[in-house]
Write an enzyme that holds these catalytic residues in place. Structure first.
Site, PDB file in Angstrom:
ATOM      1  N   SER A 537      53.192  42.541  80.338  1.00  0.00           N
ATOM      2  CA  SER A 537      53.146  43.892  79.789  1.00  0.00           C
ATOM      3  C   SER A 537      53.549  44.897  80.873  1.00  0.00           C
ATOM      4  CB  SER A 537      51.752  44.180  79.221  1.00  0.00           C
ATOM      5  OG  SER A 537      51.769  45.325  78.410  1.00  0.00           O
ATOM      6  N   ASP A 622      55.326  41.837  68.499  1.00  0.00           N
ATOM      7  CA  ASP A 622      54.585  42.575  69.524  1.00  0.00           C
ATOM      8  C   ASP A 622      54.486  44.051  69.149  1.00  0.00           C
ATOM      9  OD1 ASP A 622      53.601  43.760  71.885  1.00  0.00           O
ATOM     10  OD2 ASP A 622      54.539  42.220  73.111  1.00  0.00           O
ATOM     11  N   HIS A 657      51.641  40.793  70.948  1.00  0.00           N
ATOM     12  CA  HIS A 657      51.473  41.114  72.372  1.00  0.00           C
ATOM     13  C   HIS A 657      50.552  40.131  73.079  1.00  0.00           C
ATOM     14  CE1 HIS A 657      52.104  43.886  75.651  1.00  0.00           C
ATOM     15  NE2 HIS A 657      50.816  43.956  75.882  1.00  0.00           N
TER      16      HIS A 657
END
Length: 682
Positions: A537, A622, A657
């Site tokens: 991320s 995501d 995610h």
């Protein structure tokens, strides 16, 4: 060697602040996730990755079984008391998901199954449960479910007396529920399905259609997150307003069906505060005239005059006040000084206090599961790089501790076989960066021969504390040194450490990570040609910046769900997590931030040079970092890089995610990453 997928180039010109950029891969964005050409390209990348790593399949399978083999199949969480019951989750056999249960006491008598998530998830490739919330009379259970991994939840209500679902079904929510005390209604948040911002608080009356729900609050400033909670004494409902540099709360009575929210204290730019009710008073954790925060008290009559608030825990310039917990007669507060956590118990009436003892030099400690105001003990979570996750109860009056549970690690694990260290590395500007290290005693020699696995994050003030990782044993037992670089952008060294790694100081995050790598090589903790780095991320952004700036330092990189197309994303207000992150990255509509972002954005700074071996992973659905960011990044890297090193890109076509759902599925991803690195050492 098979040919890597080649992406077509479709020039797309963007002009901002009289600066022209051409993005040849902008066409890869498809919000519907249904474009056949894009899906075909992702599938081609997956096939290429599978082919390039086919010779590691046996090792991946060994690693998966090794990782899975450390996990206790039949396990349960430590029971948490709420009202008349003790709540826990249980997992068993090869089940991917937990079963939620409650019992009459800590020992599990008269156990009742509330939810079997395995049954709920059985017809879905992806399943995530969120926001389980018991009604005040303990007869109803609300929960949210997401079957797409977009973090948009449908709320359902189960009657625990009949074991049946009510007809109520609420779509498009954050998955969070807070009950009114009459058991007839609850509050929840609707999300904007485009930006995924939680922005509307509704009240739902049981037995009515969602279309009849009453709007209680709507957030019009898109730089704010909105979420809900309830006071520990159950008398108030809190609507939290959080942006990067302003935090505030509105309050409703949980006993008044017609309550309307009232701001506890006005929202002010730069002012952060959170509250907890204690009798007729409030304890307020705030940065008012306190960079590292202070704990203050006030009452309902004086809460609007901040000059009348009184200090309960005074601010310190060199210690961050992180958290606090209230009990009937005790205050427990948590500080961090020089990166080390301390937890102090104070008797409120007398002011006498003592500090909980933690003996290791690098560890994680925090308060968790402290739901009831009249509890006789504070529940503490503890872990270190060599100590598995542990739950303790510390009696508030005596300080006597009871170990409730320590995570079991199956196999031949013994903490005595491993050593952790905490060292300080001097960065290029003279700042001292903490680093947590762990290695296996019998395979480590500080002679510059060991491979290194270096992890970092460095954004949002999120501090990655040194805690135990079962998965890392597969690295340590193969001779790796594992390191966490506590770089700027976290709050490891207090709020100034965060401020020095955000906005126009963001570059410090990347140079800190690089300087830690160079120092660990120089100090001979690792070999200069066996360094591997990992981030996800915003940590994927870190990886992208690092390989542009110092590619020669790393043999291999794993970049998971990486935020790498910073400028384009932050200019697009329709994308989730844009407007409410201006306080973290800056608003590129302002030239000073645009220019600075452009100087480090990984996608925009790819140059014709040799890059290390790179593994990139993402999820098609995501919600935090859109799939097209890593997709574009990989395409541009393939176009410009001058080496023959591996560049592999794998997209989970069902996940988001957080990767695959379930407690075992995700281990396939970890086995893939480890096998990729191990293969590079051969």
């Amino acid at each position: 060697m098979p040919s890597a997928p080649v992406a077509k180039k479709v020039p797309y010109e963007m002009t901002h602040h009289d600066h022209k950029r051409v993005d040849n891969y902008y066409w890869m964005r498809d919000d519907s996730r249904s474009d056949k050409e894009i899906l075909a390209h992702l599938e081609a990348e997956n096939a290429f990755t599978d082919t390039m790593l086919s010779h590691t399949e046996a090792e991946q399978n060994v690693l998966f079984e090794e990782l899975k083999g450390r996990i206790v199949k039949d396990d349960s969480s430590v029971p948490v008391k709420k009202g008349n019951f003790f709540y826990t989750t249980e997992v068993s056999g090869d089940n991917e998901y937990p079963v939620y249960v409650r019992a009459d006491n800590f020992d599990g008598e008269n156990k009742l199954t509330l939810l079997d998530v395995n049954q709920l998830a059985s017809e879905h490739e992806y399943y995530h449960l969120s926001g389980t919330s018991i009604s005040p009379d303990a007869n109803l259970l609300a929960y949210g479910e997401d079957t797409l991994s977009r973090r948009i939840y449908t709320l359902r209500i189960k009657d625990l007396t009949t074991d049946q679902l009510l007809k109520d079904e609420l779509a498009g929510t954050s998955g969070q529920v807070v009950w009114q005390n009459d058991n007839k209604a609850f509050y929840y948040i609707k999300k904007d399905e485009q930006t995924l911002l939680e922005y509307q608080v509704y009240k739902h009356e049981l037995g009515t259609d969602q279309s009849e729900d009453v709007l209680i609050y709507e957030e019009t400033d898109l730089s704010f997150y909105t979420f809900l909670s309830k006071s520990k004494d159950d008398t108030e409902v809190y609507i939290w307003h959080y942006s990067t540099d302003c935090k505030a709360v509105s309050v409703l009575s949980a006993d008044d069906a017609n309550a309307v929210p009232e701001l506890f204290y006005p929202r002010e730019h730069g002012l952060e505060y959170s509250i907890e009710k204690h009798g007729d008073s409030y304890f307020v954790l705030t940065n008012h005239k306190a960079t590292n925060f202070r704990l203050m008290t006030t009452n309902a009559a004086e809460k609007y005059d901040i000059d009348l608030w009184q200090d309960a825990v005074e601010p310190e310039t060199d210690a961050l006040l992180e958290d606090f917990e209230l009990f009937e007669n005790h205050l427990v507060y948590q500080k961090r000084k020089d990166g080390i956590t301390s937890i102090t118990v104070r008797e409120i009436t007398s002011g006498s206090e003592y500090q909980l003892p933690f003996e290791e030099q690098a560890f994680t400690a925090g308060m968790s599961g402290n739901i009831e105001m009249d509890a006789p003990a504070v529940r503490i979570y503890y872990s270190s790089l060599t100590t598995p996750a542990s739950s303790y109860d510390f009696e508030l009056t005596t300080g006597h501790s009871t170990l409730l549970k320590q995570q079991k690690v199956l196999g031949e694990f013994s903490p005595d076989n491993y050593q952790s260290e905490r060292i300080m590395v001097t960065a290029r500007d003279g700042k001292r960066v903490p680093v947590s290290l762990v290695y296996r005693k019998d395979s480590f020699k500080q002679d510059g021969t060991n491979p290194l696995y270096q992890y970092g994050y460095g954004s949002y003030g999120a501090t990655i504390d040194p805690s135990f990782s079962r998965n890392w044993l597969s690295l340590l037992d193969r001779g790796f040194v594992c390191a966490i670089a506590h770089i700027r952008g976290s709050e490891m060294l207090g709020r100034p450490w965060y401020e020095d790694g955000k906005l126009l100081n963001k570059m410090n995050t990347f140079t800190d990570f690089i300087d830690v790598t160079m120092s660990l090589v120089e100090q001979k903790y690792c070999a200069d040609d066996k360094v591997f780095a990992v981030g996800g991320s915003a940590g994927g952004l870190l990886m992208g910046a690092v390989v542009n700036m110092a590619p020669e330092l790393y043999r291999g990189i794993a970049s998971h769900v990486p935020f790498v197309d910073v400028v384009t994303t932050m200019l697009d207000e329709s994308i989730p997590l844009t407007t409410n992150e201006y306080g973290e990255w800056g608003n590129p509509n302002e030239k000073v931030y645009y220019d600075y972002m452009l100087s480090y954005s990984p996608y925009d700074n790819i140059t014709p040079q040799a890059y290390p071996h790179i593994l990139v992973t993402t999820g098609l659905h995501d919600s935090q970092v859109q799939y097209f960011e890593p997709m574009k990044w990989v395409a541009k890297l393939r176009e410009l890089k001058t080496d023959n090193n591996k560049l592999l890109f794998k997209t989970d076509m069902e996940a988001g995610h957080g990767g695959a759902s379930g407690r075992f599925k995700a281990l396939h991803d970890k086995a893939l990453e480890y096998a990729f690195f191990f293969d590079l050492l051969k």
